[in-house]
Scaffold this motif. Structure first.
Motif, mmCIF file in Angstrom:
data_model
loop_
_atom_site.group_PDB
_atom_site.id
_atom_site.type_symbol
_atom_site.label_atom_id
_atom_site.label_comp_id
_atom_site.label_asym_id
_atom_site.label_seq_id
_atom_site.Cartn_x
_atom_site.Cartn_y
_atom_site.Cartn_z
ATOM 1 N N ALA A 1 -28.218 -53.607 87.609
ATOM 2 C CA ALA A 1 -28.393 -55.059 87.698
ATOM 3 C C ALA A 1 -29.877 -55.429 87.684
ATOM 4 C CB ALA A 1 -27.722 -55.586 88.962
ATOM 5 N N VAL A 2 -30.688 -54.684 88.407
ATOM 6 C CA VAL A 2 -32.130 -54.959 88.434
ATOM 7 C C VAL A 2 -32.737 -54.729 87.051
ATOM 8 C CG1 VAL A 2 -34.337 -54.158 89.386
ATOM 9 C CG2 VAL A 2 -32.400 -54.573 90.915
ATOM 10 N N GLU A 3 -32.327 -53.669 86.375
ATOM 11 C CA GLU A 3 -32.842 -53.412 85.026
ATOM 12 C C GLU A 3 -32.449 -54.528 84.060
ATOM 13 O OE1 GLU A 3 -35.093 -51.182 83.907
ATOM 14 O OE2 GLU A 3 -35.276 -50.717 86.044
ATOM 15 N N LEU A 4 -31.218 -55.013 84.159
ATOM 16 C CA LEU A 4 -30.806 -56.152 83.324
ATOM 17 C C LEU A 4 -31.661 -57.378 83.624
ATOM 18 C CD1 LEU A 4 -26.910 -55.920 83.322
ATOM 19 C CD2 LEU A 4 -28.428 -55.745 81.337
ATOM 20 N N ALA A 5 -31.899 -57.640 84.899
ATOM 21 C CA ALA A 5 -32.722 -58.797 85.277
ATOM 22 C C ALA A 5 -34.138 -58.648 84.739
ATOM 23 C CB ALA A 5 -32.731 -58.961 86.792
ATOM 24 N N LYS A 6 -34.685 -57.432 84.765
ATOM 25 C CA LYS A 6 -36.032 -57.192 84.234
ATOM 26 C C LYS A 6 -36.106 -57.508 82.744
ATOM 27 C CE LYS A 6 -37.589 -53.474 87.301
ATOM 28 N NZ LYS A 6 -37.874 -52.027 87.372
ATOM 29 N N SER A 7 -35.067 -57.108 82.017
ATOM 30 C CA SER A 7 -35.133 -57.273 80.565
ATOM 31 C C SER A 7 -34.616 -58.621 80.067
ATOM 32 C CB SER A 7 -34.376 -56.147 79.870
ATOM 33 O OG SER A 7 -33.007 -56.182 80.173
ATOM 34 N N LEU A 8 -33.809 -59.312 80.873
ATOM 35 C CA LEU A 8 -33.182 -60.532 80.363
ATOM 36 C C LEU A 8 -33.573 -61.824 81.065
ATOM 37 C CD1 LEU A 8 -29.529 -59.183 79.959
ATOM 38 C CD2 LEU A 8 -31.253 -59.470 78.162
ATOM 39 N N SER A 9 -34.223 -61.730 82.242
ATOM 40 C CA SER A 9 -34.410 -62.949 83.012
ATOM 41 C C SER A 9 -35.879 -63.162 83.385
ATOM 42 C CB SER A 9 -33.507 -62.919 84.248
ATOM 43 O OG SER A 9 -33.344 -64.224 84.766
ATOM 44 N N THR A 10 -36.092 -63.890 84.450
ATOM 45 C CA THR A 10 -37.435 -64.293 84.838
ATOM 46 C C THR A 10 -38.182 -63.179 85.560
ATOM 47 O OG1 THR A 10 -36.850 -65.097 87.041
ATOM 48 C CG2 THR A 10 -36.540 -66.638 85.197
ATOM 49 N N GLU A 11 -39.452 -63.382 85.762
ATOM 50 C CA GLU A 11 -40.292 -62.395 86.449
ATOM 51 C C GLU A 11 -39.825 -62.148 87.880
ATOM 52 O OE1 GLU A 11 -44.797 -62.650 87.885
ATOM 53 O OE2 GLU A 11 -44.605 -62.694 85.690
ATOM 54 N N ARG A 12 -39.307 -63.168 88.530
ATOM 55 C CA ARG A 12 -38.868 -63.045 89.918
ATOM 56 C C ARG A 12 -37.425 -62.548 90.057
ATOM 57 N NH1 ARG A 12 -40.953 -68.569 92.676
ATOM 58 N NH2 ARG A 12 -42.627 -67.542 93.820
ATOM 59 N N SER A 13 -36.698 -62.543 88.992
ATOM 60 C CA SER A 13 -35.277 -62.216 89.037
ATOM 61 C C SER A 13 -34.961 -60.809 89.546
ATOM 62 C CB SER A 13 -34.636 -62.438 87.671
ATOM 63 O OG SER A 13 -34.647 -63.818 87.367
ATOM 64 N N PRO A 14 -35.677 -59.766 89.125
ATOM 65 C CA PRO A 14 -35.327 -58.430 89.627
ATOM 66 C C PRO A 14 -35.360 -58.333 91.157
ATOM 67 C CG PRO A 14 -36.775 -58.239 87.746
ATOM 68 C CD PRO A 14 -36.731 -59.695 88.110
ATOM 69 N N ALA A 15 -36.368 -58.901 91.776
ATOM 70 C CA ALA A 15 -36.453 -58.858 93.243
ATOM 71 C C ALA A 15 -35.326 -59.671 93.873
ATOM 72 C CB ALA A 15 -37.808 -59.372 93.710
ATOM 73 N N PHE A 16 -35.003 -60.812 93.286
ATOM 74 C CA PHE A 16 -33.925 -61.653 93.801
ATOM 75 C C PHE A 16 -32.591 -60.920 93.721
ATOM 76 C CE2 PHE A 16 -30.601 -64.870 92.901
ATOM 77 C CZ PHE A 16 -30.599 -65.507 94.139
ATOM 78 N N VAL A 17 -32.293 -60.346 92.567
ATOM 79 C CA VAL A 17 -31.042 -59.612 92.359
ATOM 80 C C VAL A 17 -30.966 -58.430 93.322
ATOM 81 C CG1 VAL A 17 -29.824 -58.127 90.701
ATOM 82 C CG2 VAL A 17 -30.679 -60.371 89.978
ATOM 83 N N ASN A 18 -32.047 -57.673 93.426
ATOM 84 C CA ASN A 18 -32.094 -56.524 94.317
ATOM 85 C C ASN A 18 -31.851 -56.943 95.766
ATOM 86 O OD1 ASN A 18 -32.695 -53.646 94.805
ATOM 87 N ND2 ASN A 18 -34.470 -54.469 95.890
ATOM 88 N N GLY A 19 -32.507 -57.996 96.201
ATOM 89 C CA GLY A 19 -32.378 -58.461 97.578
ATOM 90 C C GLY A 19 -30.980 -58.954 97.893
ATOM 91 N N LEU A 20 -30.389 -59.717 96.989
ATOM 92 C CA LEU A 20 -29.056 -60.246 97.238
ATOM 93 C C LEU A 20 -28.023 -59.123 97.293
ATOM 94 C CD1 LEU A 20 -27.527 -63.463 95.981
ATOM 95 C CD2 LEU A 20 -26.163 -61.396 95.896
ATOM 96 N N LEU A 21 -28.090 -58.197 96.353
ATOM 97 C CA LEU A 21 -27.124 -57.099 96.347
ATOM 98 C C LEU A 21 -27.344 -56.170 97.544
ATOM 99 C CD1 LEU A 21 -27.026 -56.319 92.536
ATOM 100 C CD2 LEU A 21 -25.366 -57.628 93.886
#
Length: 119
Positions: A85-105
């Motif tokens: 999920a974090v890798e998808l967020a890194k490649s498909l979403s915003t700069e802040r998204s990987p940390a957000f996804v990681n934190g929520l999960l």
């Protein structure tokens, strides 16, 4: 985003089969649709300070797939779910998204909300 229903989009993609849709991807889509309300409730509960509507749509959908895997797919280890999920967020979403996804999960796992705990 297109205004079409997810099952209709999946059916069209399966019919067209270009590129082919894997059984795993089909199962993810069907699982998210089947557990839509509970998945959204779990995300909303763990999204401190965010509503689903405020999240980027890519993040929302990455999280929906990850929550499905965490709660209803015991064959996928939680660490793998988060890493993907974090890798998808890194490649498909915003700069802040990987940390957000990681934190929520991570919050969901810390609360014991995985298939290992009975989902």
């Amino acid at each position: 985003m297109r205004g079409a229903r997810v099952p209709e989009i999946l059916d069209a993609r399966l019919t067209r089969a270009d590129p082919p849709v894997s059984e795993y991807a089909e199962g993810l889509v069907e699982g998210v649709v089947e557990h839509w309300q509970e998945i959204n409730e779990r995300i909303g509960h763990h999204a401190q300070g965010w509503t689903l509507e405020r999240m980027p749509s890519v993040d929302r959908n990455i999280l929906r797939i990850a929550v499905l895997e965490l709660l209803w797919r015991p064959d996928v280890p939680p660490r793998v779910v988060i890493d993907e999920a974090v890798e998808l967020a890194k490649s498909l979403s915003t700069e802040r998204s990987p940390a957000f996804v990681n934190g929520l999960l991570g919050s969901l796992i810390d609360a014991g909300e995985t298939t290992a705990s009975g989902g």
